[in-house]
Design a protein around this motif. Structure first.
Motif, PDB file in Angstrom:
ATOM      1  N   HIS A  49     -31.258 -22.132-107.624  1.00  0.00           N
ATOM      2  CA  HIS A  49     -29.948 -21.545-107.287  1.00  0.00           C
ATOM      3  C   HIS A  49     -30.057 -20.027-107.177  1.00  0.00           C
ATOM      4  O   HIS A  49     -30.773 -19.389-107.953  1.00  0.00           O
ATOM      5  CB  HIS A  49     -28.930 -21.887-108.365  1.00  0.00           C
ATOM      6  N   TRP A 180     -12.105 -16.394 -88.300  1.00  0.00           N
ATOM      7  CA  TRP A 180     -13.212 -15.720 -87.589  1.00  0.00           C
ATOM      8  C   TRP A 180     -12.753 -15.038 -86.315  1.00  0.00           C
ATOM      9  O   TRP A 180     -13.433 -14.176 -85.774  1.00  0.00           O
ATOM     10  CB  TRP A 180     -14.328 -16.720 -87.281  1.00  0.00           C
ATOM     11  N   LEU A 267     -25.977 -15.312 -99.716  1.00  0.00           N
ATOM     12  CA  LEU A 267     -25.195 -16.199 -98.854  1.00  0.00           C
ATOM     13  C   LEU A 267     -24.305 -15.378 -97.918  1.00  0.00           C
ATOM     14  O   LEU A 267     -24.156 -15.682 -96.734  1.00  0.00           O
ATOM     15  CB  LEU A 267     -24.352 -17.140 -99.727  1.00  0.00           C
ATOM     16  N   LYS A 268     -23.734 -14.300 -98.472  1.00  0.00           N
ATOM     17  CA  LYS A 268     -22.874 -13.432 -97.673  1.00  0.00           C
ATOM     18  C   LYS A 268     -23.670 -12.783 -96.540  1.00  0.00           C
ATOM     19  O   LYS A 268     -23.230 -12.730 -95.386  1.00  0.00           O
ATOM     20  CB  LYS A 268     -22.274 -12.350 -98.579  1.00  0.00           C
ATOM     21  N   ARG A 271     -24.325 -15.355 -93.859  1.00  0.00           N
ATOM     22  CA  ARG A 271     -23.133 -15.588 -93.027  1.00  0.00           C
ATOM     23  C   ARG A 271     -22.957 -14.486 -91.990  1.00  0.00           C
ATOM     24  O   ARG A 271     -22.646 -14.753 -90.826  1.00  0.00           O
ATOM     25  CB  ARG A 271     -21.900 -15.701 -93.934  1.00  0.00           C
ATOM     26  N   GLY A 294     -17.126 -19.202 -82.632  1.00  0.00           N
ATOM     27  CA  GLY A 294     -16.526 -19.920 -83.769  1.00  0.00           C
ATOM     28  C   GLY A 294     -17.501 -20.854 -84.458  1.00  0.00           C
ATOM     29  O   GLY A 294     -17.095 -21.768 -85.174  1.00  0.00           O
ATOM     30  N   ALA A 295     -18.790 -20.623 -84.248  1.00  0.00           N
ATOM     31  CA  ALA A 295     -19.793 -21.548 -84.786  1.00  0.00           C
ATOM     32  C   ALA A 295     -20.508 -21.013 -86.020  1.00  0.00           C
ATOM     33  O   ALA A 295     -21.233 -21.749 -86.687  1.00  0.00           O
ATOM     34  CB  ALA A 295     -20.832 -21.869 -83.707  1.00  0.00           C
ATOM     35  N   GLY A 297     -19.548 -20.092 -89.019  1.00  0.00           N
ATOM     36  CA  GLY A 297     -19.212 -20.699 -90.312  1.00  0.00           C
ATOM     37  C   GLY A 297     -19.903 -22.033 -90.490  1.00  0.00           C
ATOM     38  O   GLY A 297     -20.555 -22.289 -91.513  1.00  0.00           O
ATOM     39  N   ALA A 298     -19.781 -22.887 -89.482  1.00  0.00           N
ATOM     40  CA  ALA A 298     -20.410 -24.214 -89.574  1.00  0.00           C
ATOM     41  C   ALA A 298     -21.930 -24.092 -89.653  1.00  0.00           C
ATOM     42  O   ALA A 298     -22.589 -24.846 -90.376  1.00  0.00           O
ATOM     43  CB  ALA A 298     -20.008 -25.070 -88.373  1.00  0.00           C
ATOM     44  N   THR A 300     -23.558 -21.660 -91.040  1.00  0.00           N
ATOM     45  CA  THR A 300     -23.867 -21.229 -92.406  1.00  0.00           C
ATOM     46  C   THR A 300     -23.763 -22.413 -93.363  1.00  0.00           C
ATOM     47  O   THR A 300     -24.571 -22.547 -94.290  1.00  0.00           O
ATOM     48  CB  THR A 300     -22.918 -20.096 -92.836  1.00  0.00           C
ATOM     49  N   VAL A 301     -22.763 -23.275 -93.136  1.00  0.00           N
ATOM     50  CA  VAL A 301     -22.639 -24.485 -93.960  1.00  0.00           C
ATOM     51  C   VAL A 301     -23.913 -25.332 -93.842  1.00  0.00           C
ATOM     52  O   VAL A 301     -24.439 -25.841 -94.831  1.00  0.00           O
ATOM     53  CB  VAL A 301     -21.391 -25.291 -93.538  1.00  0.00           C
ATOM     54  N   LEU A 302     -24.420 -25.442 -92.628  1.00  0.00           N
ATOM     55  CA  LEU A 302     -25.655 -26.215 -92.429  1.00  0.00           C
ATOM     56  C   LEU A 302     -26.852 -25.569 -93.118  1.00  0.00           C
ATOM     57  O   LEU A 302     -27.815 -26.250 -93.473  1.00  0.00           O
ATOM     58  CB  LEU A 302     -25.946 -26.362 -90.928  1.00  0.00           C
ATOM     59  N   LEU A 303     -26.789 -24.241 -93.300  1.00  0.00           N
ATOM     60  CA  LEU A 303     -27.941 -23.498 -93.825  1.00  0.00           C
ATOM     61  C   LEU A 303     -27.850 -23.162 -95.302  1.00  0.00           C
ATOM     62  O   LEU A 303     -28.803 -22.647 -95.879  1.00  0.00           O
ATOM     63  CB  LEU A 303     -28.103 -22.188 -93.038  1.00  0.00           C
ATOM     64  N   LYS A 304     -26.688 -23.424 -95.913  1.00  0.00           N
ATOM     65  CA  LYS A 304     -26.488 -22.863 -97.257  1.00  0.00           C
ATOM     66  C   LYS A 304     -27.486 -23.399 -98.282  1.00  0.00           C
ATOM     67  O   LYS A 304     -27.941 -22.663 -99.150  1.00  0.00           O
ATOM     68  CB  LYS A 304     -25.047 -23.039 -97.727  1.00  0.00           C
ATOM     69  N   ASP A 305     -27.842 -24.673 -98.196  1.00  0.00           N
ATOM     70  CA  ASP A 305     -28.833 -25.195 -99.141  1.00  0.00           C
ATOM     71  C   ASP A 305     -30.236 -24.716 -98.782  1.00  0.00           C
ATOM     72  O   ASP A 305     -31.073 -24.498 -99.663  1.00  0.00           O
ATOM     73  CB  ASP A 305     -28.794 -26.726 -99.166  1.00  0.00           C
TER      74      ASP A 305
END
Lengths: 622, 622
Positions: A49, A180, A267-268, A271, A294-295, A297-298, A300-305
């Motif tokens: 983490h 966004w 993470l910031k 993004r 507009g992509a 955010g999504a 970043t969601v895919l990349l956060k892990d």
């Protein structure tokens, strides 16, 4: 060591499968990570983490060591193996140590090259996981990239079919701007409380991206060596299948998204970098970004892990991060900023050994000027891996080609060739010293190297200003084989260092490139082709001139020509074009044609790979 | 329940994020799985090792329940939600219960549909992971498929450039056949100890696959809604970039590899199915397989972890497998055989609730005739989900279109429409009874349904032969809302059942298709187009006539025409072509055009998805 050293040395996968792996829980506990700090991926892998950074912020940094190499042969000189061997030897000497390396692409694993987890008794394990999906980070990069690509063609199609007013009601339901969208409004200098309050002109500018199909630089990606998709025409079929246009596929690791994952420090930051990605321009030439689509955010969601570094272990059973695998030409070719930032705290009181791609002219220079700038970390020592083989090549030895047996010149003593080639080592040592960092040379020993040859390399290294130079036999002997190297590194890390970047960021783009070309590559100057000259202006106007430079150059020569061995002189470096990775945060001048999608050879290594149905183990991976 | 039920019902992601998830370690322990039986993927997901099957082989099977539905509206009637709700209610009643559902594709998650983890207070959690990468299985499917695709075009290129003799020395180094080559030799009826001993004719037949580029049926895949790559020309560029040909990309879940993963009952079975995959033919019309290309072993290596089912939990905190996501038209649309085989042992003494895609005419029929045949498991009860909304549509109600508000007919009492539409429910009940399995109807209640309407559906269900029929409110009330349904299911599972397949495998292909068309779809007969007639002969000659049939038909009607609601009669089912998934192990007759790559709408749901940078949580996923 978690495996017994045998002679003759078995295959890499046999050694890896014979190792008694420590549960990753214990490996984590050694460096102060509790089970709440990690996410297990099976028993021998975990993601760490990012918030451990906050908790450990007051820990002193470990000593920071970059492993790089002289200008290599096409076979590679054993940088990853030396990185593992050095780490293992530091562990053997009772030091706290942590290792950071890149994750390889699955393409080469199944293509020509095979695995990349080190080799012999210096490896990261489990090597099958290392070379395959690992924890899926590369897949996440591909998913994010391809979502963005699909968003581009879908947007072109839908804008074609709708009026401004209709686009407004569709894209802004309930007469509301999505969060966004405010970034786009700001960029366009438009102030509006509600979408319905936009003037027709402002609505047109805001709601219509008006992407120029010929300007799109974002390729789709797959993580396979697939030459057939280098150049494709998409959008065939009927009008509901999009508009035809030519484009291409890159291998996933060549994508800007992979470079972003490598460069992001939080993470910031991730993004923001994703949002800044430029995919092309509108028909007036203005940059269109992932944020505009507009992509971001999504994505970043895919990349956060995927942003969390992957914890594995060396054959010492000590922790290693395997994280991100950006190209070393069009991208910085280093493991991630975030892995080093965390690793340097985990190894507090000890040593963080990290590796940079290609030779010192490229990987190390980018490590310093791009990666260390992003992380704020200051290295203490550079290890330059040299081999007698490569130095003989630089001295004029016969051509070295992957898959073809080595010439006798490389298998028998030849001091003359070696002496001629040693200038390449001296040059590389000089590069590291320009950054003010002590150098230790690791002579990665092959069994055909003679004592006289090895001594000649050591002597030359010291004569060229290396703090130390040691022969290392970690491949065949594991940790014990690299003890002398580790001791030299420990001593070098105690030396005063005076780290400085090669260039300041606020220097004009042209000058930054010229400094790298003349100070590192040994060129007399730079020839900017007209396309490159245009980009110098364009990127300066766009405000990209404060970005660092990521040279896209062959690693097989200090120059731009892979055939020029040794230390090329009296030449001008041609820069045929300059590209921007605005999200990852660098400009990359092109000194030659960079292939971003490999092909499969006539007999790909996948033909030997299978599962043993009795044991479930992977066989044939090399 | 691991979450408190609130009213009004919050959004799916709010409910999911409010849940206090149980550590997956505990969820596993509940059903007798130790930490050695599982591989953690973080704290709330795990993969279960296949060898638990061996250890648990003597445990009695749980009662086996398939959840299916009447012919749905384009909005779906809540099958996954009911599956979760029923499971949760069984758990509430103190029963041992396990749930098996499919993993959704990331394409729709970011496209039109949004998530698919159930909804309201009947969900699988963590829902973000469920709808995103989960443990990377879909990525593994894509990697395996795309490795095979790259292997095809590379092979064509390299065969073009080399003589038979040169191909032999390259493909058979050290004059040795690779293990997989013996399968090809056997297929060709060639006996040879060494490659060099092959006669020129045999060498030519063996070493050259001679793939007909126009015959290739294997598409590349991406897990994104990307209409622009439905039809593409690849291989453009120079001669080293492959040969130009037209092809296309499917969404990953539409691939045969995904269907294989769903059908495989062991690692050995997986390896064999992958090897049998037919990618096209040679220029003489002989099938070319993944085994012929030498890619089946590496593909299996890429898939071996994906074969292990993914353990998650329902909002009861009880175990659920989320595993494989094959299409329900060109593939069986069920979760995996292996997940059910393991789940039925884990829930021993209790209940395994599994879901099949689309309506009973398709998903349930395939569940019985394809999936149960592969697993050897015998179901005890079928739950048919019905809604007042869908039945009104079947009674002649106004068109229901996703994204457009429902007509008033659906929001107010209308017993006339309902009564007319109820025949569709009766027909679906009849289908299940043909297989000899007791039926319970779950009336998934929407808040605008009136008591009279609900009673009419219940009465009609019983009149049509359902063992039970209950109104269920699991969406809004969670486990308590489905108690009556669960009690009816428990009772139904105690009834004698007389399970039989609809057709025997050794019946001719034509007759198998006719039985499904007449017995289930209500057609008078089948019209085989010339292409389909050719395939009847071809597949019979190839020995594929013993495979089960996987009808590729719209789910929006019992017939082939999505506009025909209710119970269509007096028609002949047109079969325009028949395809074979030789690896997955079924033939799929095409009754209409099946789209295997969705597109993004004008405002894709990805535009609302982002990361909360303070908490790191996903927002906007629905």
């Amino acid at each position: 060591m978690i495996v017994d050293v045998k002679s003759p040395v078995p295959s890499d996968i046999e050694i890896a499968q014979a190792a008694k792996l420590r549960p990753i829980r214990e490996v984590a506990a050694d460096v102060g990570l509790s089970e709440d700090d990690i996410d297990f991926f099976g028993k021998y892998k975990a993601k760490v983490h990012l918030d451990v950074l906050k908790r450990m912020k007051d820990r002193p940094n470990a000593k920071y060591i970059d492993v790089t190499a002289i200008t290599p042969t096409p076979l590679g000189e054993g940088k990853t193996t030396t990185t593992c061997g050095l780490s293992q030897a530091l562990h053997y000497l009772g030091k706290t140590v942590f290792t950071c390396i890149r994750q390889p692409s699955q393409g080469p694993t199944f293509g020509i090259k095979g695995g990349a987890a080190g080799g012999g008794y210096s490896q990261i394990v489990p090597m099958e996981d290392f070379n395959l999906h690992l924890t899926g980070d590369t897949h996440a990069v591909g998913a994010a990239n391809n979502l963005l690509a699909a968003a581009i063609d879908a947007r072109i199609l839908h804008e074609d079919r709708r009026s401004d007013a209709r686009l407004r009601t569709i894209l802004c339901p309930n007469d509301t701007f999505a969060p966004w969208m405010y970034k786009r409004l700001e960029k366009l200098g438009i102030k509006a409380g509600k979408p319905s309050e936009l003037s027709p002109e402002d609505l047109h500018r805001f709601i219509r991206l008006d992407i120029d199909p010929y300007s799109i630089t974002l390729n789709r990606v797959v993580d396979v060596n697939d030459r057939a998709v280098r150049n494709v025409v998409i959008g065939l079929g009927t009008s509901s299948d999009g508009r035809p246009r030519q484009t291409g596929f890159d291998i996933t690791v060549a994508s800007e998204v992979m470079a972003i994952l490598m460069m992001a420090s939080s993470l910031k930051d991730l993004r923001e970098r994703v949002g800044r990605m430029v995919i092309g321009t509108d028909k007036k030439g203005n940059a269109v970004t992932a944020e505009d689509l507009g992509a971001a955010g999504a994505m970043t969601v895919l990349l956060k892990d995927a942003l969390m570094p992957n914890l594995m272990q060396t054959l010492s059973g000590a922790g290693a991060f395997v994280h991100t695998g950006p190209f070393a030409n069009i991208a910085p070719g280093n493991s991630s900023v975030i892995a080093d930032m965390i690793g340097i705290k985990l190894a507090s009181g000890g040593y963080l050994v990290t590796e940079s791609g290609f030779g010192a002219d490229i990987g190390m220079e980018k490590f310093f000027d791009i990666k260390c700038r992003a992380s704020g970390l200051i290295p203490n020592c550079v290890v330059i891996v040299a081999t007698v083989r490569a130095l003989k090549m630089h001295g004029g030895g016969p051509k070295v080609v992957a898959g073809i047996p080595l010439d006798a010149a490389y298998m028998t003593e030849n001091l003359e060739l070696l002496e001629k080639g040693i200038a390449n080592l001296a040059a590389n040592i000089g590069f590291a010293k320009k950054f003010g960092i002590p150098v230790v040379v690791a002579v990665n020993r092959f069994k055909t190297d003679t004592k006289k040859e090895l001594q000649m390399v050591k002597d030359a290294a010291k004569a060229a200003g290396a703090f130390g130079a040691e022969v290392s036999e970690h491949w065949g002997r594991g940790e014990e084989g690299a003890v002398a190297l580790a001791e030299a590194v420990i001593e070098a890390c105690e030396q005063p260092s005076d780290f400085k970047f090669l260039y300041p960021l606020d220097m004009p783009i042209k000058e930054k490139i010229e400094i790298i070309a003349t100070q590192i590559y040994g060129a007399d100057g730079v020839d900017f082709a007209p396309a490159a000259q245009d980009k110098l202006k364009l990127y300066t106007n766009l405000g990209f001139d404060k970005l660092p430079i990521c040279m896209a150059k062959t690693h097989l020569s200090l120059s731009h020509d892979p055939a020029w061995k040794g230390v090329p002189k009296d030449y001008s470096l041609p820069v045929r074009d300059i590209r921007a990775s605005a999200g990852a945060g660098f400009l990359y001048p092109l000194c030659g044609t960079m292939r971003t999608m490999p092909g499969l050879p006539s007999r790909p290594v996948f033909m030997d790979i299978d599962v043993d149905l009795e044991t479930g183990k992977v066989v044939g991976l090399s």
